[in-house]
Scaffold this active site. Structure first.
Site, PDB file in Angstrom:
ATOM      1  N   ALA A   1      26.023 -21.827  -1.548  1.00  0.00           N
ATOM      2  CA  ALA A   1      25.038 -20.894  -0.991  1.00  0.00           C
ATOM      3  C   ALA A   1      25.680 -19.545  -0.736  1.00  0.00           C
ATOM      4  O   ALA A   1      26.898 -19.443  -0.568  1.00  0.00           O
ATOM      5  CB  ALA A   1      24.464 -21.468   0.307  1.00  0.00           C
ATOM      6  N   ASP A   2      24.844 -18.527  -0.706  1.00  0.00           N
ATOM      7  CA  ASP A   2      25.321 -17.196  -0.367  1.00  0.00           C
ATOM      8  C   ASP A   2      24.153 -16.359   0.145  1.00  0.00           C
ATOM      9  O   ASP A   2      23.002 -16.569  -0.258  1.00  0.00           O
ATOM     10  CB  ASP A   2      25.949 -16.490  -1.570  1.00  0.00           C
ATOM     11  CG  ASP A   2      26.764 -15.290  -1.128  1.00  0.00           C
ATOM     12  OD1 ASP A   2      27.898 -15.515  -0.661  1.00  0.00           O
ATOM     13  OD2 ASP A   2      26.260 -14.162  -1.210  1.00  0.00           O
ATOM     14  N   SER A   3      24.468 -15.446   1.037  1.00  0.00           N
ATOM     15  CA  SER A   3      23.482 -14.498   1.552  1.00  0.00           C
ATOM     16  C   SER A   3      24.073 -13.102   1.511  1.00  0.00           C
ATOM     17  O   SER A   3      25.261 -12.923   1.775  1.00  0.00           O
ATOM     18  CB  SER A   3      23.112 -14.835   3.002  1.00  0.00           C
ATOM     19  OG  SER A   3      22.461 -16.078   3.074  1.00  0.00           O
TER      20      SER A   3
END
Length: 164
Positions: A73-75
């Site tokens: 995941a990444d934001s």
């Protein structure tokens, strides 16, 4: 089956634990800055950057852990369709907060699930955020109350550190 979380984000781990998803953390150790620079040089927008980072993290760990589901995941934060990077100093954090001050910006989050080195699912979404209008004095006071390691690790305005 225990899934692997390919992230060092404590908040992501807390979410999985809260929902009783059996998991273990194996950090991908990808060079996010290098990947971002490369993608920006190719003209990628923040959504593409977030999506690619989630996929790269997931696939890297999946390749080393066959027959296991891996969640990457990444934001990222986007202002005027431009990437807002994590600050490298308190001065840079202040500059970023000034840009975000009283502005609509977006938190773009991407998730990728892989198994046997192949992506089986991914999703990206964005949340619209608007920071209130703060005085410079209040922004500086806010920054004074944050440990440097936390500020630089989590980003400018502490979404993860505050549990939001």
């Amino acid at each position: 089956m225990k899934i692997i979380l390919a992230s060092k984000s404590g908040v992501r781990k807390q979410i999985l634990d809260k929902h009783m998803v059996d998991n273990e953390v194996i950090v991908s150790n990808v060079d996010e800055d290098e990947i971002k620079e490369s993608l920006l040089a190719e003209g990628a927008n923040p959504l593409i950057i977030s999506k690619n980072l989630a996929e790269i993290k997931s696939l890297k760990v999946s390749n080393k852990n066959p027959d296991r589901y891996v969640l990457g995941a990444d934001s990222v934060i986007s202002l005027n369709d431009e990437l807002v990077n994590k600050p490298k100093s308190r001065e840079e954090a202040f500059t970023i907060l000034k840009k975000l001050n009283n502005s609509v910006h977006y938190l773009i989050s991407s998730v990728c699930i892989s198994i046997n080195g192949s992506m089986v699912w991914n999703h990206s979404d964005k949340s619209e955020l608007k920071m209130k209008n703060f005085t410079d004095a209040l922004l500086l006071k806010y920054l004074d109350n944050i440990k440097t390691e936390t500020l630089l690790a989590y980003g400018v305005y502490q979404i993860e550190a505050k549990g939001l």
